[in-house]
Write an enzyme that holds these catalytic residues in place. Sequence first.
Site, short mmCIF file in Angstrom:
data_model
loop_
_atom_site.label_atom_id
_atom_site.label_comp_id
_atom_site.label_asym_id
_atom_site.label_seq_id
_atom_site.Cartn_x
_atom_site.Cartn_y
_atom_site.Cartn_z
N HIS A 128 34.35 114.87 37.47
CA HIS A 128 35.07 115.44 36.38
C HIS A 128 36.13 114.44 35.78
O HIS A 128 36.82 115.02 34.84
CB HIS A 128 35.92 116.75 36.83
CG HIS A 128 37.16 116.31 37.80
ND1 HIS A 128 37.03 115.83 39.20
CD2 HIS A 128 38.31 116.18 37.43
CE1 HIS A 128 38.07 115.68 39.62
NE2 HIS A 128 39.02 115.82 38.64
C1 UD1 Z 1 43.03 118.46 36.19
C2 UD1 Z 1 43.98 117.27 36.47
C3 UD1 Z 1 43.33 116.24 37.71
C4 UD1 Z 1 42.75 117.12 38.73
C5 UD1 Z 1 41.65 118.19 38.16
C6 UD1 Z 1 41.15 119.45 39.12
C7 UD1 Z 1 45.40 116.51 34.70
C8 UD1 Z 1 45.58 115.26 33.87
N1 UD1 Z 1 44.35 116.45 35.33
O1 UD1 Z 1 41.89 117.89 35.41
O2 UD1 Z 1 44.24 115.55 38.17
O3 UD1 Z 1 41.91 116.26 39.50
O4 UD1 Z 1 42.50 119.16 37.37
O5 UD1 Z 1 40.09 120.01 38.69
O6 UD1 Z 1 46.45 117.53 34.80
N2 UD1 Z 1 38.61 123.90 31.62
C9 UD1 Z 1 38.19 125.32 31.55
N3 UD1 Z 1 38.70 126.40 32.59
C10 UD1 Z 1 39.69 125.85 33.23
C11 UD1 Z 1 40.38 124.60 33.16
C12 UD1 Z 1 39.95 123.85 32.51
O7 UD1 Z 1 37.18 125.68 31.06
O8 UD1 Z 1 40.24 126.75 34.07
C13 UD1 Z 1 38.12 123.19 30.63
C14 UD1 Z 1 38.87 122.94 29.53
O9 UD1 Z 1 37.92 122.69 28.56
C15 UD1 Z 1 39.84 121.73 29.61
C16 UD1 Z 1 39.00 120.68 30.44
O10 UD1 Z 1 38.12 121.78 31.27
O11 UD1 Z 1 39.97 120.93 28.39
C17 UD1 Z 1 39.97 119.87 31.45
O12 UD1 Z 1 40.76 120.76 32.04
P1 UD1 Z 1 42.31 119.98 32.33
O13 UD1 Z 1 43.05 121.18 33.10
O14 UD1 Z 1 42.76 119.86 31.24
O15 UD1 Z 1 42.02 118.97 33.12
P2 UD1 Z 1 40.98 118.73 34.56
O16 UD1 Z 1 39.74 117.76 33.92
O17 UD1 Z 1 40.57 119.88 35.33
#
Ligand code: UD1
Length: 353
Positions: free
Chosen positions: A203
């Site tokens: 991820h």
């Molecule tokens: C975040 C943390 C990372 C951690 C990870 C665990 C930061 C910078 N990164 O990364 O350190 O290891 O969480 O999973 O804070 N999305 C969904 N549903 C959700 C959440 C996210 O669809 O419930 C999608 C969205 O399109 C979003 C993308 O996933 O833009 C990334 O999510 P985000 O929370 O920004 O970062 P992670 O990659 O999950």
Amino acid sequence: MRILSIVGARPQFVKLGPIARAFRERSDIDHVIVHTGQHYDPLLSDVFFSDLGIGKPHVHLGVGSGSHGEQTGAILSALDSVLSEYAPDWVLVYGDTNSTLAGAVAAVKLHLPLAHLEAGLRSFNRRMPEEHNRVLTDHAADLLLAPTQVAMQHLKDEGLSSRARLVGDVMTDVCFATRDAVANQNPTLPEGVLGDYVVATIHRADNTDDPDRLSAIIEALAVLSVPVVLLTHPRLRAKASAFGIPLTQGSIRPTDSLAYPQMLRTVQCAAGVVTDSGGLQKEAFLLQTPCTTIRTETEWVETLADGWNVLDPTLALVREAAARPRPTAKQAMPYGEGKAAELVAQTLVQEGR
Ligand code: UD1
């Protein structure tokens, strides 16, 4: 004493589990939980609160997704009124996500005492958003709760020793307790997966956001000689679909993320793990499953001892992920015996006087 925890992403809910329990057991701690809403999918959020017996958060900010700046800024601005209303004796932030940094900045701006759980971890890779988040949070915090000796040394190297306390690793607390609770369960596997298998998760932006890189990783997993149970994070699904990279290829069996207890059991029964997650590398180590980490470095350097975990940024070792034998030397316990949360509670009460 009132302690206000700020959490928002999956790994923070795991750490909150043992902390919430340890705080509940003390009559001198009033614990308030604020969920930023960074993770909002039920499989990334709600299941952790129910499975780990945390109960509902007192406040949910509902910020959702966005660029790093948008997400961090939205949490920061929403926290002002919450922190002012609850006026905690400690604001406790966890790990290294955008929710951590926003919580830290919100607290110090309001002159509220700030404690950082999992302080002192370093990848020394400034391309990772998590690295900025943890360095900035450590330098803002009044109390640094470090999981390991290595983390303590990093804090010393940055002149932060006087604020640092070695408390151990709360993820070990919850990992061992849950491992024992599900020891008799079958692993949760996609239909048709029998015998040896590998668990994989991908991820990190460095691995998912470049089509060539993502394609190379998926191809490396597809040629494994055993089924690869690929637990798909929303970011992986979104990027693979945008780049037209099918996840169902060769040995890969894509499946939804697992709840925490099922995840641990499935990792414990696997022949190997392939991941770019920080937490999962350590869980594989604690559950004694060999891990191949698709990154150039790790914050959890102790996992590399004796070859339990290997770094494989060039994807040269993925093919052997199921075939690497378990190291035979007795494993050290660099992450403690599973009693860190009680020490966190005790330290916060003592230092908050
Ligand atoms: C975040 C943390 C990372 C951690 C990870 C665990 C930061 C910078 N990164 O990364 O350190 O290891 O969480 O999973 O804070 N999305 C969904 N549903 C959700 C959440 C996210 O669809 O419930 C999608 C969205 O399109 C979003 C993308 O996933 O833009 C990334 O999510 P985000 O929370 O920004 O970062 P992670 O990659 O999950």
